[in-house]
Design a protein around this motif. Structure first.
Motif, mmCIF file in Angstrom:
data_model
loop_
_atom_site.group_PDB
_atom_site.id
_atom_site.type_symbol
_atom_site.label_atom_id
_atom_site.label_comp_id
_atom_site.label_asym_id
_atom_site.label_seq_id
_atom_site.Cartn_x
_atom_site.Cartn_y
_atom_site.Cartn_z
ATOM 1 N N ILE A 110 0.834 -1.205 0.000
ATOM 2 C CA ILE A 110 0.000 0.000 0.000
ATOM 3 C C ILE A 110 0.866 1.252 0.000
ATOM 4 C CG2 ILE A 110 -1.652 1.338 1.356
ATOM 5 C CD1 ILE A 110 -2.803 -1.394 2.291
ATOM 6 N N ALA A 111 1.937 1.235 0.810
ATOM 7 C CA ALA A 111 2.832 2.396 0.851
ATOM 8 C C ALA A 111 3.478 2.629 -0.511
ATOM 9 C CB ALA A 111 3.908 2.170 1.914
ATOM 10 N N SER A 112 3.863 1.541 -1.194
ATOM 11 C CA SER A 112 4.456 1.669 -2.531
ATOM 12 C C SER A 112 3.458 2.258 -3.505
ATOM 13 C CB SER A 112 4.926 0.295 -3.014
ATOM 14 O OG SER A 112 5.398 0.355 -4.342
ATOM 15 N N ASN A 113 2.208 1.823 -3.447
ATOM 16 C CA ASN A 113 1.180 2.350 -4.345
ATOM 17 C C ASN A 113 0.945 3.833 -4.120
ATOM 18 O OD1 ASN A 113 0.723 -0.097 -5.631
ATOM 19 N ND2 ASN A 113 -0.954 -0.691 -4.280
ATOM 20 N N LEU A 114 0.820 4.215 -2.854
ATOM 21 C CA LEU A 114 0.533 5.622 -2.551
ATOM 22 C C LEU A 114 1.694 6.531 -2.950
ATOM 23 C CD1 LEU A 114 -1.188 5.229 0.941
ATOM 24 C CD2 LEU A 114 -2.278 5.946 -1.210
ATOM 25 N N SER A 115 2.920 6.077 -2.715
ATOM 26 C CA SER A 115 4.077 6.926 -3.023
ATOM 27 C C SER A 115 4.342 7.033 -4.520
ATOM 28 C CB SER A 115 5.323 6.400 -2.313
ATOM 29 O OG SER A 115 5.635 5.094 -2.758
ATOM 30 N N ASN A 116 3.790 6.108 -5.312
ATOM 31 C CA ASN A 116 4.019 6.120 -6.759
ATOM 32 C C ASN A 116 2.749 6.388 -7.547
ATOM 33 O OD1 ASN A 116 6.958 5.129 -7.317
ATOM 34 N ND2 ASN A 116 6.200 3.797 -5.684
ATOM 35 N N ALA A 117 1.787 7.028 -6.906
ATOM 36 C CA ALA A 117 0.490 7.251 -7.551
ATOM 37 C C ALA A 117 0.621 8.012 -8.871
ATOM 38 C CB ALA A 117 -0.440 8.004 -6.610
ATOM 39 N N LEU A 118 1.593 8.906 -8.978
ATOM 40 C CA LEU A 118 1.760 9.714 -10.182
ATOM 41 C C LEU A 118 3.034 9.370 -10.941
ATOM 42 C CD1 LEU A 118 0.641 13.206 -8.791
ATOM 43 C CD2 LEU A 118 -0.717 11.544 -10.077
ATOM 44 N N THR A 119 3.680 8.274 -10.601
ATOM 45 C CA THR A 119 4.908 7.878 -11.287
ATOM 46 C C THR A 119 4.587 7.264 -12.643
ATOM 47 O OG1 THR A 119 6.010 7.440 -9.176
ATOM 48 C CG2 THR A 119 6.980 6.453 -11.157
ATOM 49 N N PRO A 120 5.141 7.815 -13.745
ATOM 50 C CA PRO A 120 4.869 7.243 -15.077
ATOM 51 C C PRO A 120 5.340 5.790 -15.161
ATOM 52 C CG PRO A 120 5.898 9.411 -15.266
ATOM 53 C CD PRO A 120 5.994 9.016 -13.828
ATOM 54 N N GLY A 121 4.509 4.946 -15.736
ATOM 55 C CA GLY A 121 4.875 3.558 -15.935
ATOM 56 C C GLY A 121 4.666 2.667 -14.733
ATOM 57 N N TYR A 122 4.189 3.230 -13.631
ATOM 58 C CA TYR A 122 4.017 2.420 -12.428
ATOM 59 C C TYR A 122 2.739 1.601 -12.526
ATOM 60 C CZ TYR A 122 3.497 1.154 -7.503
ATOM 61 O OH TYR A 122 3.353 0.445 -6.319
ATOM 62 N N GLY A 123 2.861 0.296 -12.272
ATOM 63 C CA GLY A 123 1.697 -0.582 -12.247
ATOM 64 C C GLY A 123 1.239 -0.820 -10.830
ATOM 65 N N VAL A 124 -0.054 -0.718 -10.591
ATOM 66 C CA VAL A 124 -0.594 -0.888 -9.242
ATOM 67 C C VAL A 124 -0.251 -2.285 -8.723
ATOM 68 C CG1 VAL A 124 -2.664 -0.826 -7.813
ATOM 69 C CG2 VAL A 124 -2.475 0.656 -9.815
ATOM 70 N N ARG A 125 0.243 -2.337 -7.474
ATOM 71 C CA ARG A 125 0.573 -3.611 -6.835
ATOM 72 C C ARG A 125 -0.619 -4.099 -6.024
ATOM 73 N NH1 ARG A 125 4.517 -1.701 -9.696
ATOM 74 N NH2 ARG A 125 6.670 -1.874 -8.919
ATOM 75 N N SER A 126 -0.796 -5.410 -6.038
ATOM 76 C CA SER A 126 -1.859 -6.024 -5.244
ATOM 77 C C SER A 126 -1.298 -7.268 -4.568
ATOM 78 C CB SER A 126 -3.047 -6.398 -6.138
ATOM 79 O OG SER A 126 -4.037 -7.080 -5.397
ATOM 80 N N LEU A 127 -1.451 -7.339 -3.244
ATOM 81 C CA LEU A 127 -0.956 -8.491 -2.492
ATOM 82 C C LEU A 127 -1.935 -9.645 -2.636
ATOM 83 C CD1 LEU A 127 1.213 -9.548 -0.515
ATOM 84 C CD2 LEU A 127 -0.285 -8.788 1.356
ATOM 85 N N GLU A 128 -1.437 -10.787 -3.066
ATOM 86 C CA GLU A 128 -2.266 -11.972 -3.267
ATOM 87 C C GLU A 128 -2.121 -12.897 -2.064
ATOM 88 O OE1 GLU A 128 -4.293 -12.139 -5.765
ATOM 89 O OE2 GLU A 128 -3.514 -10.306 -6.686
#
Length: 484
Positions: free
Chosen positions: A24-42
């Protein structure tokens, strides 16, 4: 459930909560980073243990590949349209606006005005000198417009070399990333960061050349241009190009004097309509170098030809024999219609009337080939020159052929033509920019949702607290048993 089983389940839960908070922290910190794919914990139930628990299956990377592809194509189109628009703005600057005193149309009008003034007092040397000066400036204006177009072509040729090098380096980088991603996945590690980097590199490639990607085994991708060229499939293709130090009006790819593109040593088409790399920034530079600027040169040459032919006509100056140059010359010589290409660059005022070249201004009044001054009050030749400029004439070449135009009409027609081309290019560029903006917003909307991530964080916090309470309860039970 045994105490050890409960403790094991709680520890698994704490690990899952900790990993979830990292994602979640990675997603929030990279919300506007070009090329970033949303991470989801399985996560899944741990069916291998008798006491149950939670198992971390991995981290998934979620990207809408369809929108990514559309955005790449749109960005390639925007890069192409922007380069073409810049060229048409440059051509307009070279021709000049009608109200610009340095424009072709203004200089033509000034020559006609000065001829009228001189015809009213053909005996006045200063008025003849003014005509010579304005004719010299008009010829220089043609020269500068032609030189400007060749500088544009030379710059485009140099830009192609730089962009081809950039393309080759990016393809090698994707090849290396493919290998790293495969290695990471085979080892069972998370490759999301590498996938993000590869997406950014492919995005850079797509600005140069519109591409589509095809998934291969073990996380690798192949890259093809939309024109059908294989840019990368296991190994990166090598794009070849050789820059010319200086581009002249007489150089072209078809003549073998300018370089085209090769892919792994094989020559490929570079035309805007059928080139294998058409649609991106590289294709725009080829279109500038080989099509639009060449066409603009042809139109300026046609205008220069019309000007030369008007004044080398013996009907204007009866003293001219067939084959004699008139007021405007092809590097001092009679103009040969078979040698029109590059005429605007070679256009020179006849040395016979130009004091800067050893000539005499009175020859404007008495004839190019006059051996000495004649009747200082005779304005016949000056009036003939005025008529030559103002009389409608069918142009022999260019976009003007088929109509009857005066010289000022021809220059106005050419200026209007490229003004319309610039407006059309602006519309295409504006549409492309809007398309990129819309697709970017769509991609962001399907990316990190900050509100949703914060809701997930609350659930993770609750799960962490519950598992921590379980560990605390187990600890209290163990302490109680030890005290018995």
């Amino acid at each position: 459930m045994s105490i050890s089983g409960a403790l094991s389940s709680a520890m698994q839960g704490l690990r899952a909560a900790g990993r979830g908070s990292e994602v979640i922290a990675s997603n929030l910190s990279n919300a506007l980073t070009p090329g970033y794919g949303v991470r989801s914990l399985e996560l899944s139930a741990d069916t291998t243990a008798t006491h149950g628990g939670v198992k971390i299956d991995g981290v998934s990377r979620l990207v809408n590949e369809s929108i990514v592809h559309d955005k790449r194509i749109a960005e390639a189109g925007q890069a192409n349209a922007s380069a073409i628009l810049d060229l048409y703005i440059k051509i307009e600057d070279l021709l000049g606006a009608p109200d610009d005193p340095a424009s072709l149309s203004a200089q033509t009008a000034q020559l006609e005005k000065n001829l009228i003034t001189a015809a009213s007092r053909p005996d006045a040397p200063e008025r003849l000198s003014t005509v010579v000066a304005s004719a010299r400036i008009l010829a220089n204006t043609f020269n500068e417009a032609s030189d400007g177009l060749q500088k544009v072509r030379t710059t485009a040729d140099r830009t192609i070399e730089l962009q081809v090098d950039q393309l080759n380096n990016a393809l090698l980088q994707v090849q290396e990333l493919n290998a790293q991603i495969t290695k990471t996945q085979v080892q069972g590690n998370n490759s999301s960061g590498l996938l993000d980097l590869r997406q950014r590199v492919i995005d850079e490639i797509s600005v140069l050349v519109p591409v589509r990607t095809v998934a291969r085994d073990n996380g690798q991708v192949a890259i093809y241009s939309t024109g059908g060229a294989v840019l990368l499939d296991s190994l990166a293709a090598e794009i070849g190009f050789e820059r010319s130090n200086l581009v002249t009006p007489y150089m072209s790819e078809s003549a073998g004097t300018l370089s085209g593109l090769t892919i792994n040593g094989i020559a490929f088409r570079t035309g805007s309509s059928s080139g294998v790399l058409s649609g991106g920034s590289i294709a725009a530079q080829f279109e500038i170098r080989d099509e639009i600027a060449v066409e603009a040169q042809a139109q300026i040459d046609a205008l220069a030809r019309d000007l030369v032919e008007r004044f080398q006509d013996p009907a204007v100056d009866p003293g001219l024999a067939i084959g004699d140059a008139g007021l405007f010359t092809d590097e001092g010589n009679f103009f040969d219609p078979a040698n029109e290409n590059g005429l605007a660059q070679r256009l020179v005022l006849n040395a016979a009337v130009d004091p800067d070249q050893g000539g005499e201004t009175w020859r404007l009044r008495d004839g190019i080939n006059a051996a000495g001054p004649g009747d200082v009050g005779d304005a016949t030749l000056l009036n003939n020159m005025i008529s030559a400029l103002s009389t409608g004439r069918v142009s022999s070449s260019g976009i003007f052929s088929g109509g009857s135009y005066s010289t000022i009409d021809l220059t106005s027609t050419l200026t209007s033509h490229y003004g319309a081309e610039r407006l059309n290019a602006e519309q295409i560029q504006s549409f492309s920019a809007t398309q990129v903006t819309e697709l970017t917003e769509r991609l962001l909307s399907e990316g990190v949702d900050s509100d949703q991530e914060l809701q997930k964080l609350l659930l993770v916090e609750q799960a962490f607290a519950a598992n921590a309470r379980m560990v605390q309860a187990v600890d209290e039970m163990m302490q109680t048993l030890l005290r018995i």
